[in-house]
Design an enzyme around this catalytic site. Sequence first.
Site, PDB file in Angstrom:
ATOM      1  N   VAL A  43       5.721  20.037  97.951  1.00 21.69           N
ATOM      2  CA  VAL A  43       5.657  19.176  96.780  1.00 21.69           C
ATOM      3  C   VAL A  43       7.090  18.908  96.335  1.00 21.69           C
ATOM      4  O   VAL A  43       7.883  19.840  96.201  1.00 21.69           O
ATOM      5  CB  VAL A  43       4.860  19.861  95.650  1.00 21.69           C
ATOM      6  CG1 VAL A  43       4.735  18.953  94.451  1.00 21.69           C
ATOM      7  CG2 VAL A  43       3.485  20.293  96.146  1.00 21.69           C
ATOM      8  N   CYS A  44       7.430  17.648  96.132  1.00 23.94           N
ATOM      9  CA  CYS A  44       8.785  17.292  95.723  1.00 23.94           C
ATOM     10  C   CYS A  44       9.126  17.966  94.394  1.00 23.94           C
ATOM     11  O   CYS A  44       8.430  17.777  93.390  1.00 23.94           O
ATOM     12  CB  CYS A  44       8.915  15.786  95.598  1.00 23.94           C
ATOM     13  SG  CYS A  44      10.558  15.257  95.089  1.00 23.94           S
ATOM     14  N   SER A  45      10.177  18.748  94.391  1.00 20.35           N
ATOM     15  CA  SER A  45      10.526  19.525  93.208  1.00 20.35           C
ATOM     16  C   SER A  45      10.916  18.643  92.027  1.00 20.35           C
ATOM     17  O   SER A  45      10.484  18.891  90.897  1.00 20.35           O
ATOM     18  CB  SER A  45      11.648  20.515  93.532  1.00 20.35           C
ATOM     19  OG  SER A  45      12.759  19.848  94.068  1.00 20.35           O
ATOM     20  N   SER A  51       7.849  16.789  90.626  1.00 21.13           N
ATOM     21  CA  SER A  51       6.897  17.760  90.079  1.00 21.13           C
ATOM     22  C   SER A  51       7.288  18.175  88.674  1.00 21.13           C
ATOM     23  O   SER A  51       6.460  18.196  87.760  1.00 21.13           O
ATOM     24  CB  SER A  51       6.823  19.015  90.945  1.00 21.13           C
ATOM     25  OG  SER A  51       6.298  18.710  92.183  1.00 21.13           O
TER      26      SER A  51
END
Length: 129
Positions: A77-79, A82
């Site tokens: 998940v793209c930090s 997110s």
Amino acid sequence: MQFVIMVSDFFLNKENSNSAFLFACSLLKLGHKLNNVFFYFDAVLHANNMITTSYDQINLGLEWNKLSINYNFPIYVCSKTSIERGIVSKNEVKSTKYLNYMNMYPSCNLIGYTEWLLLTYKCDRIIQF
């Protein structure tokens, strides 16, 4: 063949997310390897385990989580996106004083876009939905 799937839309907004999930199920059933799935932009909302759906909808976040566990592939998940959308992992709860709980599925891992790109070099195909 080895695949990587990138999803950028949330299942309540677009059909792309549903298509990505069905594609992943099909390629796994055909014996292909899914190296990882990457949620980017609004798709990071799939990692939020507090989202519920009505009785006539499928919760694709939960289904991705189950698929990841059953077929043993990571979900990244793209930090950045997110954090912008309020998705909190266990590590963020530990490292900050103002966050009290996590809302990310256990099969999901925060990762930067560049880090994820480095993980794609072993795949045969990158499919974006």
